[in-house]
Design a protein around this motif. Structure first.
Motif, mmCIF file in Angstrom:
data_model
loop_
_atom_site.group_PDB
_atom_site.id
_atom_site.type_symbol
_atom_site.label_atom_id
_atom_site.label_comp_id
_atom_site.label_asym_id
_atom_site.label_seq_id
_atom_site.Cartn_x
_atom_site.Cartn_y
_atom_site.Cartn_z
ATOM 1 N N MET A 1 5.435 8.263 8.545
ATOM 2 C CA MET A 1 6.231 7.851 7.410
ATOM 3 C C MET A 1 5.482 8.268 6.136
ATOM 4 O O MET A 1 4.284 8.059 6.033
ATOM 5 C CB MET A 1 6.427 6.333 7.462
ATOM 6 N N ASN A 2 6.219 8.848 5.213
ATOM 7 C CA ASN A 2 5.598 9.267 3.954
ATOM 8 C C ASN A 2 5.334 8.045 3.061
ATOM 9 O O ASN A 2 6.104 7.079 3.094
ATOM 10 C CB ASN A 2 6.506 10.240 3.210
ATOM 11 N N LEU A 3 4.295 8.123 2.273
ATOM 12 C CA LEU A 3 3.908 7.013 1.409
ATOM 13 C C LEU A 3 5.000 6.661 0.406
ATOM 14 O O LEU A 3 5.162 5.497 0.054
ATOM 15 C CB LEU A 3 2.603 7.352 0.687
ATOM 16 N N ASP A 4 5.791 7.627 -0.028
ATOM 17 C CA ASP A 4 6.822 7.335 -1.029
ATOM 18 C C ASP A 4 7.957 6.459 -0.505
ATOM 19 O O ASP A 4 8.656 5.829 -1.285
ATOM 20 C CB ASP A 4 7.387 8.631 -1.628
ATOM 21 N N ILE A 5 8.142 6.379 0.829
ATOM 22 C CA ILE A 5 9.209 5.534 1.379
ATOM 23 C C ILE A 5 8.659 4.310 2.119
ATOM 24 O O ILE A 5 9.430 3.529 2.669
ATOM 25 C CB ILE A 5 10.150 6.333 2.306
ATOM 26 N N LEU A 6 7.369 4.130 2.107
ATOM 27 C CA LEU A 6 6.751 2.960 2.723
ATOM 28 C C LEU A 6 7.235 1.706 1.987
ATOM 29 O O LEU A 6 7.283 1.697 0.755
ATOM 30 C CB LEU A 6 5.229 3.077 2.624
ATOM 31 N N PRO A 7 7.644 0.646 2.696
ATOM 32 C CA PRO A 7 8.120 -0.567 2.033
ATOM 33 C C PRO A 7 7.034 -1.191 1.143
ATOM 34 O O PRO A 7 5.846 -1.163 1.488
ATOM 35 C CB PRO A 7 8.459 -1.507 3.191
ATOM 36 N N LEU A 8 7.460 -1.742 0.017
ATOM 37 C CA LEU A 8 6.512 -2.400 -0.883
ATOM 38 C C LEU A 8 5.804 -3.529 -0.153
ATOM 39 O O LEU A 8 6.420 -4.290 0.592
ATOM 40 C CB LEU A 8 7.233 -2.950 -2.112
ATOM 41 N N GLY A 9 4.499 -3.626 -0.351
ATOM 42 C CA GLY A 9 3.702 -4.676 0.259
ATOM 43 C C GLY A 9 3.233 -4.379 1.676
ATOM 44 O O GLY A 9 2.379 -5.087 2.194
ATOM 45 N N ALA A 10 3.777 -3.341 2.302
ATOM 46 C CA ALA A 10 3.355 -2.999 3.667
ATOM 47 C C ALA A 10 1.966 -2.368 3.634
ATOM 48 O O ALA A 10 1.645 -1.603 2.732
ATOM 49 C CB ALA A 10 4.350 -2.040 4.300
ATOM 50 N N ARG A 68 5.616 10.525 -7.379
ATOM 51 C CA ARG A 68 6.396 10.508 -6.133
ATOM 52 C C ARG A 68 6.163 11.777 -5.325
ATOM 53 O O ARG A 68 6.050 11.747 -4.101
ATOM 54 C CB ARG A 68 7.870 10.350 -6.473
ATOM 55 N N LYS A 69 6.068 12.925 -5.985
ATOM 56 C CA LYS A 69 5.843 14.204 -5.307
ATOM 57 C C LYS A 69 4.520 14.188 -4.533
ATOM 58 O O LYS A 69 4.435 14.707 -3.425
ATOM 59 C CB LYS A 69 5.836 15.323 -6.359
ATOM 60 N N VAL A 70 3.491 13.558 -5.105
ATOM 61 C CA VAL A 70 2.191 13.447 -4.429
ATOM 62 C C VAL A 70 2.301 12.474 -3.256
ATOM 63 O O VAL A 70 1.787 12.740 -2.167
ATOM 64 C CB VAL A 70 1.096 13.003 -5.425
ATOM 65 N N ALA A 71 2.988 11.352 -3.461
ATOM 66 C CA ALA A 71 3.143 10.358 -2.398
ATOM 67 C C ALA A 71 3.906 10.936 -1.207
ATOM 68 O O ALA A 71 3.673 10.534 -0.067
ATOM 69 C CB ALA A 71 3.843 9.118 -2.934
ATOM 70 N N GLN A 72 4.802 11.891 -1.446
ATOM 71 C CA GLN A 72 5.539 12.523 -0.360
ATOM 72 C C GLN A 72 4.633 13.355 0.536
ATOM 73 O O GLN A 72 4.957 13.604 1.690
ATOM 74 C CB GLN A 72 6.654 13.416 -0.915
ATOM 75 N N ALA A 73 3.497 13.791 0.023
ATOM 76 C CA ALA A 73 2.561 14.614 0.787
ATOM 77 C C ALA A 73 1.601 13.788 1.632
ATOM 78 O O ALA A 73 0.803 14.328 2.385
ATOM 79 C CB ALA A 73 1.777 15.514 -0.165
ATOM 80 N N ILE A 74 1.675 12.450 1.513
ATOM 81 C CA ILE A 74 0.764 11.552 2.235
ATOM 82 C C ILE A 74 1.517 10.909 3.391
ATOM 83 O O ILE A 74 2.471 10.170 3.195
ATOM 84 C CB ILE A 74 0.181 10.497 1.286
#
Length: 80
Positions: A1-10, A68-74
């Motif tokens: 799962m990419n970091l940009d879609i990870l649920p808040l607080g997870a 967000r673009k950077v978070a998509q790469a994680i």
């Protein structure tokens, strides 16, 4: 799962990072802050604009702002 879609607080562990899609200066900043494979991260807040930029992420005891673009790469794996 990419970091940009990870649920808040997870809480999640970074599996890999696509360094090729991140600018060198941003990659250097992330590495110096400890954002690398194996680190534990937790998204805290997303921006309110259309693109929901930036994303505030807890890394260890720090809070780091990521585009967000950077978070998509994680790529992350949610911790149990």
């Amino acid at each position: 799962m990419n970091l940009d879609i990870l649920p808040l607080g997870a809480s999640a562990r970074i599996i890999s990072i696509d360094w090729e899609s991140i600018p060198d200066s941003e990659g250097h900043r992330l590495r110096s802050l400890g954002v690398d494979a194996g680190a534990t991260v937790s998204p805290l807040h997303r921006g309110i604009l259309f693109w929901r930029d930036p994303i505030a992420v807890r890394v260890g005891r720090m809070t780091v702002a990521l585009r967000r673009k950077v978070a998509q790469a994680i790529i992350c794996e949610i911790s149990a």
